[in-house]
Structures are given as structure tokens and as C-alpha cells.
Design a protein around this motif. Structure first.
Motif, PDB file in Angstrom:
ATOM      1  N   ALA A 346      65.916   7.898  16.950  1.00 49.49           N
ATOM      2  CA  ALA A 346      66.467   8.816  15.944  1.00 49.49           C
ATOM      3  C   ALA A 346      65.501   9.922  15.555  1.00 49.49           C
ATOM      4  CB  ALA A 346      66.870   8.033  14.691  1.00 49.49           C
ATOM      5  N   GLU A 347      64.222   9.780  15.846  1.00 52.77           N
ATOM      6  CA  GLU A 347      63.250  10.750  15.352  1.00 52.77           C
ATOM      7  C   GLU A 347      63.501  12.153  15.896  1.00 52.77           C
ATOM      8  OE1 GLU A 347      58.433  11.265  14.766  1.00 52.77           O
ATOM      9  OE2 GLU A 347      59.246   9.404  15.603  1.00 52.77           O
ATOM     10  N   GLU A 348      63.744  12.252  17.199  1.00 47.54           N
ATOM     11  CA  GLU A 348      64.111  13.533  17.809  1.00 47.54           C
ATOM     12  C   GLU A 348      65.308  13.282  18.712  1.00 47.54           C
ATOM     13  OE1 GLU A 348      60.858  15.443  19.753  1.00 47.54           O
ATOM     14  OE2 GLU A 348      59.643  15.566  17.914  1.00 47.54           O
ATOM     15  N   VAL A 349      66.426  13.910  18.424  1.00 45.77           N
ATOM     16  CA  VAL A 349      67.676  13.631  19.127  1.00 45.77           C
ATOM     17  C   VAL A 349      68.161  14.888  19.837  1.00 45.77           C
ATOM     18  CG1 VAL A 349      70.078  12.912  18.866  1.00 45.77           C
ATOM     19  CG2 VAL A 349      68.301  11.857  17.459  1.00 45.77           C
ATOM     20  N   THR A 350      68.568  14.711  21.104  1.00 44.95           N
ATOM     21  CA  THR A 350      69.158  15.803  21.872  1.00 44.95           C
ATOM     22  C   THR A 350      70.615  15.469  22.162  1.00 44.95           C
ATOM     23  OG1 THR A 350      67.064  16.401  22.908  1.00 44.95           O
ATOM     24  CG2 THR A 350      69.073  17.087  24.036  1.00 44.95           C
ATOM     25  N   ILE A 351      71.508  16.416  21.866  1.00 49.04           N
ATOM     26  CA  ILE A 351      72.936  16.229  22.084  1.00 49.04           C
ATOM     27  C   ILE A 351      73.405  17.306  23.063  1.00 49.04           C
ATOM     28  CG2 ILE A 351      75.214  16.099  21.017  1.00 49.04           C
ATOM     29  CD1 ILE A 351      73.669  15.592  18.331  1.00 49.04           C
ATOM     30  N   PRO A 352      73.642  16.940  24.312  1.00 47.87           N
ATOM     31  CA  PRO A 352      74.114  17.933  25.283  1.00 47.87           C
ATOM     32  C   PRO A 352      75.633  18.029  25.274  1.00 47.87           C
ATOM     33  CG  PRO A 352      73.580  15.890  26.409  1.00 47.87           C
ATOM     34  CD  PRO A 352      73.336  15.648  24.936  1.00 47.87           C
ATOM     35  N   GLY A 353      76.130  19.219  25.501  1.00 49.06           N
ATOM     36  CA  GLY A 353      77.550  19.389  25.745  1.00 49.06           C
ATOM     37  C   GLY A 353      77.841  19.182  27.210  1.00 49.06           C
ATOM     38  N   THR A 354      78.758  19.961  27.756  1.00 47.73           N
ATOM     39  CA  THR A 354      79.105  19.860  29.171  1.00 47.73           C
ATOM     40  C   THR A 354      79.255  21.275  29.732  1.00 47.73           C
ATOM     41  OG1 THR A 354      81.518  19.918  28.982  1.00 47.73           O
ATOM     42  CG2 THR A 354      80.437  17.796  28.573  1.00 47.73           C
ATOM     43  N   ASP A 355      79.661  21.356  30.997  1.00 47.77           N
ATOM     44  CA  ASP A 355      79.899  22.663  31.603  1.00 47.77           C
ATOM     45  C   ASP A 355      81.239  23.259  31.181  1.00 47.77           C
ATOM     46  OD1 ASP A 355      77.488  22.565  32.883  1.00 47.77           O
ATOM     47  OD2 ASP A 355      78.293  21.846  34.792  1.00 47.77           O
ATOM     48  N   ALA A 356      82.035  22.498  30.455  1.00 48.03           N
ATOM     49  CA  ALA A 356      83.272  23.036  29.877  1.00 48.03           C
ATOM     50  C   ALA A 356      82.946  23.747  28.557  1.00 48.03           C
ATOM     51  CB  ALA A 356      84.275  21.905  29.657  1.00 48.03           C
ATOM     52  N   ALA A 357      83.922  24.446  28.015  1.00 49.09           N
ATOM     53  CA  ALA A 357      83.715  25.175  26.761  1.00 49.09           C
ATOM     54  C   ALA A 357      83.840  24.240  25.570  1.00 49.09           C
ATOM     55  CB  ALA A 357      84.735  26.307  26.653  1.00 49.09           C
ATOM     56  N   GLU A 358      82.873  24.330  24.646  1.00 45.68           N
ATOM     57  CA  GLU A 358      82.870  23.469  23.479  1.00 45.68           C
ATOM     58  C   GLU A 358      82.481  24.233  22.222  1.00 45.68           C
ATOM     59  OE1 GLU A 358      82.138  20.336  26.735  1.00 45.68           O
ATOM     60  OE2 GLU A 358      80.444  21.409  25.848  1.00 45.68           O
ATOM     61  N   HIS A 359      82.851  23.642  21.096  1.00 46.67           N
ATOM     62  CA  HIS A 359      82.451  24.189  19.795  1.00 46.67           C
ATOM     63  C   HIS A 359      81.571  23.156  19.098  1.00 46.67           C
ATOM     64  CE1 HIS A 359      82.686  26.462  16.031  1.00 46.67           C
ATOM     65  NE2 HIS A 359      82.887  25.294  15.421  1.00 46.67           N
ATOM     66  N   PHE A 360      80.354  23.570  18.756  1.00 50.93           N
ATOM     67  CA  PHE A 360      79.398  22.717  18.051  1.00 50.93           C
ATOM     68  C   PHE A 360      79.392  23.124  16.581  1.00 50.93           C
ATOM     69  CE2 PHE A 360      78.114  22.667  22.409  1.00 50.93           C
ATOM     70  CZ  PHE A 360      77.412  21.495  22.642  1.00 50.93           C
ATOM     71  N   LEU A 361      79.597  22.165  15.717  1.00 56.12           N
ATOM     72  CA  LEU A 361      79.583  22.432  14.286  1.00 56.12           C
ATOM     73  C   LEU A 361      78.442  21.647  13.650  1.00 56.12           C
ATOM     74  CD1 LEU A 361      80.741  23.598  11.666  1.00 56.12           C
ATOM     75  CD2 LEU A 361      82.324  21.633  11.595  1.00 56.12           C
ATOM     76  N   VAL A 362      77.522  22.390  12.997  1.00 54.82           N
ATOM     77  CA  VAL A 362      76.407  21.784  12.262  1.00 54.82           C
ATOM     78  C   VAL A 362      76.666  22.032  10.785  1.00 54.82           C
ATOM     79  CG1 VAL A 362      73.914  21.750  11.912  1.00 54.82           C
ATOM     80  CG2 VAL A 362      74.846  22.293  14.183  1.00 54.82           C
ATOM     81  N   ASN A 363      76.779  20.952  10.041  1.00 50.97           N
ATOM     82  CA  ASN A 363      77.079  21.075   8.619  1.00 50.97           C
ATOM     83  C   ASN A 363      75.962  20.400   7.826  1.00 50.97           C
ATOM     84  OD1 ASN A 363      78.278  21.475   6.168  1.00 50.97           O
ATOM     85  ND2 ASN A 363      79.991  20.063   6.505  1.00 50.97           N
TER      86      ASN A 363
END
Length: 482
Positions: A346-363
Motif C-alpha cells: 500500500a505504500e506506493e501503488v500503481t494503477i494501470p489502465g489499458t490500451d482502450a479508452a478510460e476515464h480516471f477519477l481522483v477524488n
């Protein structure tokens, strides 16, 4: 005997350890392998094996595949040609005695109770006069081999695999996951499998140590882990003057010995770092603890004792009770270990999307919590189905990194707080839209945007730090782990 040559003098053992030498040099009674009659008749399809193991792929009359792997290993090929002709070759060869040659027999019963997909394992002896392996006969005659289920095609499906329709290796599963946002790894199942790894002390869980059962749920494809190659369970390497020093936290930490405790969780995560980071980033601490608690309840004393009884009788007589006691002790500590694994990841987390189109929401919800959601983008740029969600706590997580990969992605950062987690956004290839309207008190900016300035729409607001560059290497993300 699995390894008569590991019987060494007391002087040698003082420097290089007792390890599991008594197990290797104990005579055991096992069935003789007869290819023409076992499972209705087996044929040798190909010779395989890595640098250390002699192995074969066998096939029965129904098309099912099996792996036949030598119990003893020859690690000579892992050394450079120069060292193979020196004393180092004998030392490395001798240290195979730290492994337990029969450990793989214990794991299936534990895996079944823990709800982890697995194959079956049996030990066979190949007669010195057996010629059924043709040109390879000299390499197998008079030796002990482990026969295990292999999983490559629908013909290999077992009833215990439920809704699975096929199998994939790690390379193919990862390729599909990064190309399509309809392909997912079941992270809860992988967490169970990883906790089982730690329970049995298996430190060698790199990418090649997994197969994947493929399930279909409508348009979604889900991958469930199948651990394989249990060569390193119940390792005993912390005795002997030189190995005890070499396996300390400051030298070769990952060669961690099995006992009643988990005194170095990090050691068990070194070889699995690539897979853990990509397949365990969605789980919260309560989820980890629930998984561990369920496993703890399922791994009863009776289950553990039954599993350990699968050892050959003379080997069980030597170490069976101690092994069962150690497994029970480790089972009792599974929630504690799950929390340690969670905190490391949990200390450093990487979240990859994909080669498709995506919307990332950071709240940025408040001073402690940051919510990450990832949605599919529809053709009209509206948000589609959400396929990732997790709320991170600043007490556990210092940094979150988002990778958009190759699609035309959008990133939205919002929320006004006094303190928050550092969020790195890598737009990746494609024409991306990145907008930060968040506010975090203080001089340090808690959003950093990495992309190329051309072809993208970037709105930095007052919080985001501009890290754009003309260097296209900014898009790099390690998908393969090679």
C-alpha cells in the motif's frame, strides 16, 4: 534416495549446513513409473525444464497433459561458464539440499482447503532399465520424479475448476489485461494464493510460476491463479556458518528458511514483486483481513495433519510432526501476515489502465482519504461501467501512480483538502485530457502530470505540477516484467 550425494561430513555441514540432507538421503518406497499403463498410457510429448530441472510433458489418451519433473536439481547452468569449472559449481550444487524434495506433496490438500486452484502431485521412481523415454532414458533412469497435472487447454480442466473454460500462461493473461479493459485478474483469489505461498514458505513466486484458469462472465474475462512448481516450499537454509550469513537481510534475503514464524515477510515478496504490484492494488486492508480470516478458519488442524501425512512414511517420521506444528503456528498468524503484506504493497501503488479508452477519477475526499475510480469511456466520451475502485488512506499510502497506457484517456482530479496523497498521472500514448481542479494546502503540489505536451489537453489548475516532456520515454510502463 532422492539425493544420496547430499550426505556430507560433519566438517562440511558445519560450514555449509545440515539443511534437509537427512530427507534427501532417507530411502523411501514409491511406485515405479510405467508409461504404457499409467492413466491408460502416457506418451512423451516434449522435453522441457529450466536451467535446473529435468522435465517432460506427458499426454494421456484423452489429451490431458502432465509435467514430469526431477526431484533433484542441477543448478550448474545458472552459473557463468567460468564458474562452472571451479569450486563454486560444487557449492551451488550442494545447496540444493536446502530444499525439501517431497514438499510439493503437502501443498494440494492445503490449497484445496484454502480455495486455491491446484493440480495433484505424486512421486514415481523410474527403473534403471526403463527405455520408454527413448534418447532421454539415460537422464531419467534410476531417479525419482514428481508427476503433476499440467494446465494448457480445455482438455486439462478438472471438475474443481468450476466455471473455467480454458487456461492462459502469465504472458498471455497480462497481454490481454493491458490491451482490453474487459479482462481482469481476480485479485481476491490471487491474495489467497499469495497467502498460501507464505504459509508454506514458498519464496520463488515469479511470473513464470503461475498458470491462469480463464472464466467468462458475459463480456468479461476473469483470470484465476494456479500456482505451480513448488520446489522451494519448506526451505531449510539458515543453518551452517556460510549460508546463515548469506541468507541474512543484508545479503541474499530471499532465501528465507521455513519455521514456525514469519519473521521477514518482505523476503517472501522479492521474487513476486512484479506480479504483486500489478495484481494486488485493488484490495483494502479489511479485504485482506477477511481473506486471511477465511483461510485461517478453513485450514483446520485436521486439514494440516492430513496434508503432512502425504509425505513418504520415513520422511514423515523424521519431520512430520514439526512440520505440522509449524504450519499451524503460521496459520494462526495469517491475519497478521496479511496486514504486513497489505502495508508493504500500500505504500506506493500503481494503477494501470489499458490500451482502450478510460476515464480516471481522483477524488480527494478529506485529509486522509483519496478515492480512485476507473471507468470505461463510451464512444461519445461519457463514462461507462466502472471497473476499478478503491479508497486509499494517507496513513498507509504515500504515492499513487496512474498509467493511461495507449487509449485516448481522460483524467479528472478534484477535491479541496488540507493534506493529501501524492498522485502521479502518466497519460500515456493517445490523445489524453488531464484536468486537475483539486486543492491541497501547503507549498508542495500533490498532483504531478507526466505526458508529452503536444496532442493532449492539459489543465493544471493551481495544484498540478507540470512534468511534461518531449521525450516519448515518459510513456514507458513495464508490462512484461522480463
Amino acid at each position: 534416495m532422492a539425493g544420496r550425494h547430499y550426505d556430507r561430513s560433519g566438517f562440511h555441514r558445519f560450514f555449509w549446513g545440515d539443511h534437509n540432507r537427512t530427507v534427501w538421503t532417507t530411502p523411501v518406497k514409491v511406485p515405479v513409473l510405467h508409461l504404457d499403463s499409467l492413466y491408460g498410457g502416457l506418451t512423451v510429448e516434449e522435453k522441457g525444464g529450466g536451467f535446473q530441472t529435468t522435465s517432460f510433458t506427458l499426454q494421456d489418451s484423452l489429451g490431458r497433459l502432465y509435467a514430469l519433473r526431477s526431484l533433484d536439481k542441477d543448478p550448474l547452468e545458472v552459473l557463468s561458464p567460468f564458474w562452472r569449472k571451479t569450486f563454486a559449481a560444487n557449492i551451488v550444487r550442494d545447496q540444493t539440499s536446502a530444499a525439501n524434495p517431497y514438499g510439493a506433496l503437502v501443498v494440494p490438500a492445503l490449497a484445496e482447503a484454502a480455495d486455491v486452484y491446484h493440480g495433484n502431485s505424486s512421486i514415481y521412481y523410474i527403473s534403471p532399465s526403463d527405455t520408454s523415454f527413448g534418447e532421454y532414458a539415460p537422464a531419467v533412469q534410476g531417479k525419482l520424479f514428481l508427476l503433476q497435472d499440467k494446465f494448457e487447454s480445455p482438455a486439462d480442466l478438472l471438475p474443481s475448476f468450476g466455471a473455467a473454460v480454458d487456461f492462459a500462461d502469465s504472458d498471455d493473461a497480462l497481454l490481454n489485461r493491458f490491451e482490453h479493459n474487459t479482462h481482469h485478474f481476480n485479485q481476491e483469489a490471487f491474495a489467497r494464493a499469495r497467502l498460501l505461498d507464505l504459509l508454506v514458505g514458498d519464496w520463488d513466486r515469479h511470473k513464470g510460476q503461475w498458470e491462469w484458469a480463464v472464466e467468462k462472465n458475459g463480456s468479461e474475462t476473469i483470470y484465476y491463479p494456479i500456482p505451480k512448481d513448488r520446489d522451494q516450499v519448506f526451505l531449510k537454509m539458515n543453518d551452517g556458518l556460510i549460508p546463515a550469513i548469506a541468507t541474512s537481510k543484508f545479503v541474499v534475503r530471499k532465501f528465507h528458511s521455513f519455521d514456525e514464524d514469519f519473521d521477514d515477510v518482505q523476503a517472501y515478496m522479492i521474487n513476486s514483486e512484479f506480479m504483486d504490484a500489478r495484481l494486488l492494488h485493488a484490495l483494502s486492508l479489511p479485504e485482506w483481513l477477511q481473506i486471511a480470516g477465511n483461510m485461517q478458519a478453513a485450514l483446520t488442524d485436521a486439514v494440516i495433519e492430513r496434508a503432512v501425512r502425504r509425505l513418504p512414511a520415513p520422511v514423515y517420521k523424521q519431520l512430520g510432526e514439526d512440520l505440522a506444528d509449524n504450519l499451524k503456528s503460521r496459520r494462526d498468524k495469517l491475519p497478521e501476515i496479511a496486514e504486513k503484506m497489505y502495508r508493504i504493497l500500500a505504500e506506493e501503488v500503481t494503477i494501470p489502465g489499458t490500451d482502450a479508452a478510460e476515464h480516471f477519477l481522483v477524488n480527494r475526499l478529506d485529509n486522509l482519504q483519496t478515492e480512485i475510480s476507473v471507468y470505461r469511456k463510451l464512444d461519445n466520451h461519457r463514462k461507462g461501467r466502472r471497473f476499478y475502485h478503491r479508497v486509499f488512506n494517507r496513513k498507509d499510502t504515500k504515492q499513487i501512480t496512474l498509467h493511461g497506457l495507449a487509449g485516448d484517456d481522460s483524467f479528472e482530479v478534484k477535491g479541496s483538502v488540507q493534506d493529501g496523497i501524492l498522485v502521479n498521472i502518466y497519460g500515456g500514448l493517445g490523445e489524453d485530457t488531464i484536468a486537475d481542479s483539486s486543492e491541497v494546502a501547503g507549498l508542495k503540489r500533490k498532483t504531478r502530470i507526466y505526458d508529452t505536451p503536444r496532442g493532449n489537453e492539459l489543465y493544471f489548475g493551481t495544484e498540478a505540477k507540470d512534468m511534461t516532456t518531449d521525450d516519448v520515454r515518459v510513456h514507458a510502463y513495464d508490462r512484461e516484467g522480463n
